[in-house]
Write a protein that holds these residues in place. Sequence first.
Motif, mmCIF file in Angstrom:
data_model
loop_
_atom_site.group_PDB
_atom_site.id
_atom_site.type_symbol
_atom_site.label_atom_id
_atom_site.label_comp_id
_atom_site.label_asym_id
_atom_site.label_seq_id
_atom_site.Cartn_x
_atom_site.Cartn_y
_atom_site.Cartn_z
ATOM 1 N N VAL A 147 0.893 -1.155 0.187
ATOM 2 C CA VAL A 147 -0.032 0.189 -0.062
ATOM 3 C C VAL A 147 0.932 1.173 0.159
ATOM 4 N N SER A 148 1.801 1.470 0.855
ATOM 5 C CA SER A 148 2.598 2.609 1.201
ATOM 6 C C SER A 148 3.645 2.796 -0.288
ATOM 7 N N THR A 149 3.835 1.898 -0.718
ATOM 8 C CA THR A 149 4.783 1.918 -1.937
ATOM 9 C C THR A 149 3.984 2.313 -3.191
ATOM 10 N N ILE A 150 2.919 1.871 -3.334
ATOM 11 C CA ILE A 150 1.805 2.529 -4.149
ATOM 12 C C ILE A 150 1.514 3.849 -4.207
ATOM 13 N N ASP A 151 1.118 4.298 -3.117
ATOM 14 C CA ASP A 151 0.954 5.524 -2.711
ATOM 15 C C ASP A 151 2.136 6.449 -3.000
ATOM 16 N N GLU A 152 3.267 6.120 -2.923
ATOM 17 C CA GLU A 152 4.389 6.805 -2.857
ATOM 18 C C GLU A 152 4.725 6.808 -4.610
#
Length: 251
Positions: A147-152
């Motif tokens: 999730v956080s990588t995609i957001d970044e």
Amino acid sequence: MPFRTTGKYDLVICDIDGCLSPESHAPIDIAGLSKLSEHNRFAIQHRDRPVVTLCSGRPIGFVECLCRLIQNTVIPCIGENGVWLWRPEDNSFECDPAITAEHLEIVNEARKLLRSLYQASGVVQQPGKSASVALYHPDTAFLRSLVSTIDEEFQKRNWPIRVSMTWLYINCDLPYINKATAIDRLINQTGIELERTAGIGDTMGDRFIADRVSWFGCPANSEPEIMKAAAYVSSHEEVEGVLDIIDQLVR
Ligand SMILES: [Mg+2]
């Protein structure tokens, strides 16, 4: 003429996954849905109780099918987290007119990027979405770790896409589209008063429902965080919980 009842509420806006169908891919409880369709038939015929419509992140075709199954023939249902309304009265679909061609292209770019990054790891894009992307992987912990990588990755490119995790999916949605914006459209089109609406949901995605309606309930299987927004938490799960919640509304 707006749909108006002699009861306290005219409309219940209900989430699907975790409420009317199991969160997993297990078969849907048709006996439970049958009771709900009986409720809707009565509501529409006698106008003495609220009619139940649907508001879901699912592709609109899935929502349309369930809407027809529960015999809602009068009030639009909401799919793809607010992108689409389907009107049972005239079989029309309406995409939120605020969605721009430029943003549809960005969603398409996001789809390509996510495919190149994660297809090899078995992450699948849910078919049937048109202005958003939903990602699925059988290993939910692995999916959540992305999730956080995609957001970044989206932020790096200045793409206006909201990334959120449901129980089993990662949802990538346009930031100005959510269940609340679709409820506003529904309210505008039907003339139903928000004070005479109730809502049902089980995850934080449903806070957009809770924010709009005047009364909100949760089935027993809900996330603790969304239960805080509820006036009533049923001791029953999923569709049995929904039936119990509706029972509270017609007393
Ligand atoms: Mg849900």
